[in-house]
Structures are given as structure tokens and as C-alpha cells.
Motif scaffolding. Structure first.
Motif, short mmCIF file in Angstrom:
data_model
loop_
_atom_site.label_atom_id
_atom_site.label_comp_id
_atom_site.label_asym_id
_atom_site.label_seq_id
_atom_site.Cartn_x
_atom_site.Cartn_y
_atom_site.Cartn_z
N PHE A 7 0.84 -1.20 0.00
CA PHE A 7 0.00 0.00 0.00
C PHE A 7 0.87 1.25 0.00
CE2 PHE A 7 -2.14 3.44 2.25
CZ PHE A 7 -3.29 3.57 1.49
N MET A 8 1.91 1.27 0.87
CA MET A 8 2.81 2.43 0.93
C MET A 8 3.51 2.63 -0.41
SD MET A 8 4.43 2.46 4.75
CE MET A 8 5.09 0.81 4.71
N GLY A 9 3.89 1.56 -1.05
CA GLY A 9 4.56 1.66 -2.35
C GLY A 9 3.64 2.18 -3.44
N ASN A 10 2.37 1.78 -3.38
CA ASN A 10 1.40 2.20 -4.40
C ASN A 10 0.83 3.59 -4.15
OD1 ASN A 10 1.71 -0.21 -5.76
ND2 ASN A 10 -0.02 -1.19 -4.72
N HIS A 11 0.87 4.06 -2.88
CA HIS A 11 0.28 5.36 -2.53
C HIS A 11 1.26 6.20 -1.70
CE1 HIS A 11 -3.54 3.79 -3.93
NE2 HIS A 11 -3.37 2.71 -3.16
N PRO A 12 2.40 6.54 -2.25
CA PRO A 12 3.40 7.29 -1.46
C PRO A 12 2.90 8.68 -1.05
CG PRO A 12 4.06 7.22 -3.76
CD PRO A 12 2.87 6.30 -3.61
N PHE A 13 2.08 9.31 -1.87
CA PHE A 13 1.56 10.63 -1.52
C PHE A 13 0.68 10.57 -0.28
CE2 PHE A 13 -1.54 14.12 -2.02
CZ PHE A 13 -0.66 15.19 -1.98
#
Length: 149
Positions: A7-13
């Protein structure tokens, strides 16, 4: 755990915003509440540094019991007496009911040597420390042993 990292990798913003908000929250909360001191530290500061105690509870609550040596400046009057308080050279310890309102007072005064009593009067009493006040004087008169029988 893998899904969280994905999730963090896909949604860094989104994760970045969450991290910034968390840091800001803790920074502001820490600044807002002021520097805390324990009841034991209060006694040492009064004895060694002549720390001044200011109780910001309303006058009626103050009269029911207060820490020896403290003076009452209700929170509602604090803004009118800021210059008087800021002129105090010794460390200042702000006391309230639970320590929350004292944090706002510390911020309002805005000096480096202003502290708040951790837990307020409730924390003071929980540590087994005594209060003085009108009720103590009256109860002492009632229980005072008579010299004449």
C-alpha cells in the motif's frame, strides 16, 4: 505486513501526508502542553530555586485547598496580569485541576522558565502531598485537643 508495504509503495503521496500530519500533531501537542514537572520536583524547585506557584483555578476551588505557598490568579484573569507574571525572574509553576488548562497558561505566558504541574492538584494529591486551605483550618480547630478538662 506485506500488504501494508505494498500500500505504501502504491500510494506514497497518501502515506507522506499521513506521516506529516502525525509529526505535526505530536509537535503541536507537545508545545501546547508545556514542560511538565512532577510533584516531587515541584518541592525541590521551590526549595532550591525559589520557584513561584501560581494556581489558575477559580477562587472558590482555590479556597477549598491549595499547595502551600501558591497564589491564586484565575485563568480568566491571566491575560490581564501577563506583565506581572512575566516579570517574575524565578521559575514559575502553573497549577490547575488536572494539568490540562495549565498547559494553555504556559503557552500564553510564553517564557522558558514556566512549567506545569503534571496532573495538577489531582496529581499532587495522588502523590500523597498535602493541601492547605479553609477546610484544613476549620477541621484543625474542631479536632484541636482541649487543655481544660
Amino acid at each position: 505486513m506485506d500488504r501494508a508495504l505494498e500500500f505504501m509503495g502504491n500510494h506514497p503521496f497518501l502515506f507522506g501526508i499521513l506521516a506529516v500530519l502525525a509529526v505535526l500533531f505530536f509537535t503541536i501537542e507537545n508545545k501546547r502542553s508545556g514542560k511538565k514537572i512532577s510533584p516531587n520536583t515541584l518541592g525541590m524547585m521551590v526549595n532550591s530555586q525559589n520557584a513561584q506557584l501560581i494556581d489558575i483555578r477559580p477562587k472558590k476551588k482555590f479556597e477549598t485547598g491549595f499547595i502551600q505557598g501558591s497564589r491564586n490568579i484565575p485563568f480568566t484573569e491571566l491575560t490581564n496580569r501577563l506583565e506581572e507574571i512575566r516579570a517574575i525572574e524565578a521559575p514559575i509553576i502553573i497549577v490547575c485541576d488536572m494539568g490540562v488548562q495549565a498547559g494553555a497558561a504556559v503557552q500564553l505566558i510564553g517564557k522558558d522558565n514556566v512549567y506545569r504541574l503534571d496532573g495538577g492538584i489531582g496529581g499532587w494529591q495522588a502523590a500523597g502531598m498535602p493541601l492547605v486551605g479553609a477546610k484544613d483550618v476549620q477541621s484543625a480547630k474542631k479536632t484541636k485537643p482541649s487543655l481544660h478538662k
